[in-house]
Design an enzyme around this catalytic site. Structure first.
Site: not given
Ligand code: BGC
Length: 272
Positions: A70-71, A97, A170, A174
């Site tokens: 598990d990273v 990744n 998310y 990122k």
């Molecule tokens: C997400 C995807 C999405 C894409 C473009 C990615 O980083 O994991 O679910 O379709 O971005 O929106």
């Protein structure tokens, strides 16, 4: 259509790919093997799928094995990298990744959903990069192998710059990957370690199946992509191989968007 096969850009190098039992990680691990690298296929769940990836890599005539870790867990990442150094002698390439989504509107999002995504997508990349960098620094440059002492490729997303409502955990992870990558690139470059990122757009993988697996969903998605094609995992894998190779030796601290032009949105793409 068959693509020209990549030359053996990574012959004799040792690569670790996290989250390599599916999607982009799987395609990347296979492509690294084709490029001549020995590959560790990290996974956290799904041993059978990881073993299938190992067999496919081995068919390129290189070595590979699957490793469960598990990273987001410091001890597991340390053990994974130590094990790789024992088995393969060193680490030349890390593809950080592993990533996941736990989507929810802000007011429904639990702190567990927030933490899980930050832990895997951001802390996971930090831990893997840290352990790989220790090995790169210990070994230094071996000119017969590569001009660089080591390469880290961080898997980011178009959502490191495009806000994404309904996915604040998310998108925040990122956005964090972008600054993690840039800061590590600056810190490690004097040691001849290259850190870069690839930022995929919409790629046909399990993480976003609902966005492409019906004709209605796919045509909705294509409206966001000027190139009017959903990406394939191999589109990303090919760029990772090139970026990790000496062809890209002077690329330090860059993000390569591999997104069919999605980051150009909102644009005025006409036709189709
Ligand atoms: C997400 C995807 C999405 C894409 C473009 C990615 O980083 O994991 O679910 O379709 O971005 O929106």
């Amino acid at each position: 259509m068959s693509l020209p096969s990549a030359p053996q850009l990574l012959r004799g190098q040792k690569a670790l790919v996290t989250g390599a039992n599916s999607g982009i990680g799987k395609a990347t691990a296979i492509a690294l093997g084709r490029a001549g690298a020995d590959v560790v296929v990290n996974y956290v769940a799904g041993r059978d799928a990881a073993e299938d990836v190992v067999r496919e890599i081995e068919s390129s005539g290189v070595r590979a094995y699957a490793y469960e870790a598990d990273v987001s867990q410091e001890d597991q990442v340390g053990a994974m990298v130590s094990h790789m150094v024992r088995e393969f002698g060193t680490v030349d390439v890390l593809v950080a990744n592993a990533g996941l989504q736990r989507d929810a509107a802000l007011t429904d999002m639990t702190v567990e959903q927030w933490r899980k995504v930050l832990d895997v997508n951001l802390t996971g990349q930090f831990l893997c990069a840290r352990e790989a960098a220790k090995e790169f620094l210990r070994r230094g440059v071996v000119p017969e192998v590569s001009r660089s002492a080591g390469k880290v490729v961080c898997m980011s997303s178009v959502h490191q710059v495009i806000p994404w409502s309904g996915h604040v955990n998310y998108a925040s992870s990122k956005g964090g990957v972008q600054m993690l990558m840039a800061t590590l690139a600056q810190e490690l470059a004097p040691h001849r370690i290259r850190v870069n990122a690839v930022a995929p757009g919409a790629i046909r993988t399990p993480i976003n199946r609902s966005a492409w697996d019906t004709p209605e969903a796919e045509s909705e998605l294509l409206r966001l992509i000027p190139y009017r094609r959903v990406g394939d995992p191999e589109d990303i894998a090919n760029v990772v191989v090139a970026l990790a190779s000496d062809l890209f030796d002077y690329v330090v601290g860059s993000t390569i968007y591999v997104d069919g032009g999605m980051t150009l949105f909102p644009g005025f793409a006409t036709g189709g």
